[in-house]
Design a protein around this motif. Structure first.
Motif, short mmCIF file in Angstrom:
data_model
loop_
_atom_site.label_atom_id
_atom_site.label_comp_id
_atom_site.label_asym_id
_atom_site.label_seq_id
_atom_site.Cartn_x
_atom_site.Cartn_y
_atom_site.Cartn_z
N ALA A 142 -29.57 6.83 -10.94
CA ALA A 142 -30.18 8.04 -11.48
C ALA A 142 -31.69 7.91 -11.68
O ALA A 142 -32.33 8.87 -12.11
N ASP A 143 -32.26 6.74 -11.38
CA ASP A 143 -33.71 6.57 -11.49
C ASP A 143 -34.47 7.39 -10.46
O ASP A 143 -35.68 7.58 -10.58
N VAL A 144 -33.78 7.85 -9.40
CA VAL A 144 -34.42 8.68 -8.38
C VAL A 144 -33.67 10.00 -8.29
O VAL A 144 -32.54 10.12 -8.75
N ASN A 145 -34.30 10.98 -7.69
CA ASN A 145 -33.66 12.28 -7.53
C ASN A 145 -32.50 12.20 -6.53
O ASN A 145 -32.45 11.30 -5.68
N GLU A 146 -31.58 13.13 -6.64
CA GLU A 146 -30.45 13.18 -5.73
C GLU A 146 -30.93 13.26 -4.28
O GLU A 146 -31.81 14.05 -3.95
N GLY A 147 -30.37 12.40 -3.44
CA GLY A 147 -30.74 12.36 -2.03
C GLY A 147 -31.87 11.40 -1.70
O GLY A 147 -32.16 11.18 -0.52
N GLU A 148 -32.51 10.81 -2.73
CA GLU A 148 -33.60 9.86 -2.48
C GLU A 148 -33.08 8.43 -2.41
O GLU A 148 -32.08 8.08 -3.03
N LYS A 149 -33.76 7.59 -1.66
CA LYS A 149 -33.37 6.18 -1.49
C LYS A 149 -33.89 5.34 -2.65
O LYS A 149 -34.87 5.70 -3.32
N LEU A 150 -33.23 4.22 -2.88
CA LEU A 150 -33.63 3.30 -3.94
C LEU A 150 -33.17 1.90 -3.61
O LEU A 150 -32.30 1.69 -2.74
N ALA A 151 -33.75 0.95 -4.30
CA ALA A 151 -33.31 -0.45 -4.23
C ALA A 151 -33.03 -0.91 -5.65
O ALA A 151 -33.76 -0.56 -6.59
N MET A 152 -31.99 -1.69 -5.81
CA MET A 152 -31.64 -2.24 -7.11
C MET A 152 -30.88 -3.54 -6.91
O MET A 152 -30.45 -3.85 -5.79
N PHE A 153 -30.76 -4.32 -7.97
CA PHE A 153 -29.91 -5.50 -7.91
C PHE A 153 -28.58 -5.14 -8.55
O PHE A 153 -28.52 -4.66 -9.69
#
Length: 245
Positions: free
Chosen positions: A215-226
């Motif tokens: 949820a740190d990014v808007n719906e449909g946006e890419k992200l990276a996390m551990f």
């Protein structure tokens, strides 16, 4: 009651995984069976190692683990039973054990297979079940098989490291189509040394920050996390990273 986890590449389309459980319960009635996964991709050692390693380490010491993955890579003459950090692991002698542990097991024996028996999954399961039962009754590992065995070794899939880069490989795609890469958070931070970074992948896609949740990014946006196992995950919030990226 002791725990016994069960992981395989058998799938659940036919009778076999049910028959495996039946074989186990015939011989080890006091054990509690826990399914990890039966949908591992055949012949995909890095995927199997990732799933097994990160499941096993969350179980208490004294747990038994049966891993029926790529049992017949070669015509088997024995199966392996290892004791490592208080866990007992049964699997084929195909190199997967060292990929899971990321080292040589502390103790390991070869469980013999009878020459006149058909070497199929159910027979191998019965051999493991007998050994698990004897361990649970107090026998030592060395009493159950040949502890002088020289096992097959496969190294875990490691990322390539340079002074200013890490090159990782995909090792797993989860049920949400999130892509797991073989770069662990500890390794990332050690290599990063506090520097800024860019995560670059197919089609020149770039991510330059690590998120804590989807949820740190808007719906449909890419992200990276551990992820919860500490491995780098590339995802799309409510999207299909594996397909779209």
């Amino acid at each position: 009651m002791p725990l016994l986890t069960l992981t395989s590449d058998i799938g659940q389309q036919d009778f076999l995984i049910g028959a495996v459980k039946g074989q186990l319960l015939q011989r080890i009635e006091t054990f509690t069976l826990v399914d990890i996964s039966h949908n591992l991709s055949p012949f995909n050692y890095p995927q199997a190692a990732y799933v097994c390693r990160n499941a096993i380490k969350n179980f208490p010491a004294g747990t038994f683990h049966l891993i029926l993955v790529n049992l017949f890579d070669e015509r088997p003459e024995h199966m392996l039973l290892a004791e490592h950090n208080g866990h007992y692991i049964g699997c084929a002698d195909n190199g997967l054990l060292t990929m899971i542990l990321e080292e040589i097991p502390q103790k390991v024996v070869a469980l013999p297979l009878e020459k006149n028996q058909q070497k199929n999954t159910l027979y191998c399961t019965s051999v493991f079940a007998k050994a698990f039962n004897e361990l649970n009754k107090g026998k030592k590992l060395e009493e159950l098989g040949d502890d002088g065995i020289s096992i097959h070794v496969k190294n875990p899939l490691r990322p390539l490291l340079g002074n200013d880069y890490i090159e990782g490989q995909i090792i797993f795609i989860d049920n949400f189509e999130n892509v797991i890469v073989n770069i662990h958070k500890d390794e990332f931070e050690e290599q990063r040394k506090g520097r800024s970074f860019k995560i670059v992948f197919k089609r020149d896609e770039v991510i330059d920050k690590i998120s804590e949740t989807y949820a740190d990014v808007n719906e449909g946006e890419k992200l990276a996390m551990f992820n919860s196992a500490g491995y780098l995950e590339i995802a799309i919030n409510k999207g299909n990273a594996a397909g779209l990226l």
